[in-house]
Design an enzyme around this catalytic site. Sequence first.
Site, PDB file in Angstrom:
ATOM      1  N   GLU A 116     -17.385 -47.003 -13.594  1.00  0.00           N
ATOM      2  CA  GLU A 116     -16.793 -45.735 -14.035  1.00  0.00           C
ATOM      3  C   GLU A 116     -17.345 -45.372 -15.425  1.00  0.00           C
ATOM      4  O   GLU A 116     -17.538 -46.231 -16.265  1.00  0.00           O
ATOM      5  CB  GLU A 116     -15.267 -45.901 -14.134  1.00  0.00           C
ATOM      6  CG  GLU A 116     -14.536 -44.629 -14.500  1.00  0.00           C
ATOM      7  CD  GLU A 116     -13.010 -44.821 -14.607  1.00  0.00           C
ATOM      8  OE1 GLU A 116     -12.569 -45.944 -14.917  1.00  0.00           O
ATOM      9  OE2 GLU A 116     -12.287 -43.840 -14.374  1.00  0.00           O
TER      10      GLU A 116
ATOM     11  N   LYS B 245     -11.991 -38.207  -8.945  1.00  0.00           N
ATOM     12  CA  LYS B 245     -10.821 -39.105  -9.056  1.00  0.00           C
ATOM     13  C   LYS B 245      -9.555 -38.346  -8.655  1.00  0.00           C
ATOM     14  O   LYS B 245      -9.244 -37.290  -9.200  1.00  0.00           O
ATOM     15  CB  LYS B 245     -10.721 -39.600 -10.499  1.00  0.00           C
ATOM     16  CG  LYS B 245      -9.725 -40.696 -10.735  1.00  0.00           C
ATOM     17  CD  LYS B 245      -9.874 -41.156 -12.195  1.00  0.00           C
ATOM     18  CE  LYS B 245      -9.181 -42.443 -12.500  1.00  0.00           C
ATOM     19  NZ  LYS B 245      -9.566 -42.935 -13.848  1.00  0.00           N
TER      20      LYS B 245
ATOM     21  N   CYS C 201     -11.179 -46.216  -9.991  1.00  0.00           N
ATOM     22  CA  CYS C 201     -10.299 -46.948 -10.908  1.00  0.00           C
ATOM     23  C   CYS C 201      -8.816 -46.830 -10.546  1.00  0.00           C
ATOM     24  O   CYS C 201      -8.362 -47.522  -9.647  1.00  0.00           O
ATOM     25  CB  CYS C 201     -10.579 -46.508 -12.347  1.00  0.00           C
ATOM     26  SG  CYS C 201     -10.152 -47.809 -13.520  1.00  0.00           S
TER      27      CYS C 201
HETATM   28  O1  LIG Z   1      -4.742 -48.694 -13.539  1.00  0.00           O
HETATM   29  C1  LIG Z   1      -5.083 -49.228 -14.572  1.00  0.00           C
HETATM   30  O2  LIG Z   1      -4.426 -50.108 -15.112  1.00  0.00           O
HETATM   31  C2  LIG Z   1      -6.341 -48.817 -15.257  1.00  0.00           C
HETATM   32  C3  LIG Z   1      -6.883 -47.560 -14.721  1.00  0.00           C
HETATM   33  C4  LIG Z   1      -8.018 -47.018 -15.495  1.00  0.00           C
HETATM   34  O3  LIG Z   1      -8.446 -47.581 -16.445  1.00  0.00           O
HETATM   35  C5  LIG Z   1      -8.648 -45.792 -15.057  1.00  0.00           C
HETATM   36  O4  LIG Z   1      -8.184 -45.166 -14.104  1.00  0.00           O
HETATM   37  O5  LIG Z   1      -9.649 -45.416 -15.641  1.00  0.00           O
END
Ligand SMILES: O=C(O)CCC(=O)C(=O)O
Length: 382
Positions: free
Chosen positions: A48, A118, A159
């Site tokens: 990401e 996303k 993510c």
């Molecule tokens: O869900 C998490 O703890 C981290 C998610 C995250 O860093 C993101 O979505 O970029």
Amino acid sequence: MTALARSLRFGVLQLKVGKNKRENVENAIRGILNMVKESKPRVIALPECFNCPYGTKYFGEYSESIPDGYTCQILSHVAKEQGIYLIGGTIPEKDNGAIYNTCTVWSPTGDLIGKHRKMHLFDIDIVGGVRFKESEVLSAGNDFTMVNIDGVKVGIGICYDIRFEEMARIYRNEGCEILVYPGAFNMSTGPLHWELLARSRANDNQLFVAAVSVARDESADYIAWGHSMIVDPWGKVVDRLNEKEGLFVVDMDLSLTEKVRQQIPTSFQRRTDIYSTERKGKCSWNLHMNRTKVCKQENTRKGISDSEVNLVDGRLTKENTGPEMRELQHYLREMKDPPRIIPIRSIINMTSFVEARPHPTLASYDDPITAEVLEDLENGSE
Ligand SMILES: O=C(O)CCC(=O)C(=O)O
């Protein structure tokens, strides 16, 4: 690989990301070239925000349009030059005044074959831990994204998306055998949840999960956890990295998905009479699935019976849980003399039709598309 070889060489690149976009992209390209030279993967996945520091204050400045922005042009070029599928992590995408956190997927011909925005924005506030609010600057995507890599269906999430098991379940229902999550978990949630979530999604859905993180940089505003990994359909971590920049390649044996699904047949044992997980509303899949070709080849090669048809990707298995399949099977069962070969045109129509109106009862619709589908089915013509 070919659709029948059932093995896919998958490379993971865990990258350090700094403030200089050009350097970040060049670093990724160096990693890709090294990996191709050393291990010849068919697919490489990046993390990401690999071209931009992870932080709301950076997204606007680093954002680009897709597919004609700087980073995309380079990803497209390198995918083509190296003859690989490239799951290009994510970049901040600029579109119509909005910014998205977007994953692009490139084919070995350099074509954009998937674009995932996303879906679940990362808005959390942990007391004494991390606070982040992507929604201050980012907009959420509304589409699922599947791509076809040499006949294997791959679902993309980004993510925070990995926390939402419904999304993974829907990919699984649609026939995915691999889920890829470019990510950047942090030092609060990473140690607790990153591996747990990757293994849970793999185990829940009996498929491979590639969780691809940025490397840790202690001087960054947002310190990433790292620990990229690939998990197999048993839920076992096949390979992983620590927090540092690095790479690895795994030969994914796709026959494992079938084995696990047969030996622990949870997908047939769901009490769908009392609960369900289904996508809603109009849902425009990234339709780069090449699925009709697969269907045609498979159908012609093997011949089919009504209960074995898989509309989604032409794989001839009874394990069909996607909504299109359920509807079609239901309809075929009602027919006195079901066709042996489902016309390609019907498949295309059926797919767009079901997307436009989830969960239809096919026989009850009388609009032109449905009429055409039913007519094709009855005639068994192409
Ligand atoms: O869900 C998490 O703890 C981290 C998610 C995250 O860093 C993101 O979505 O970029």
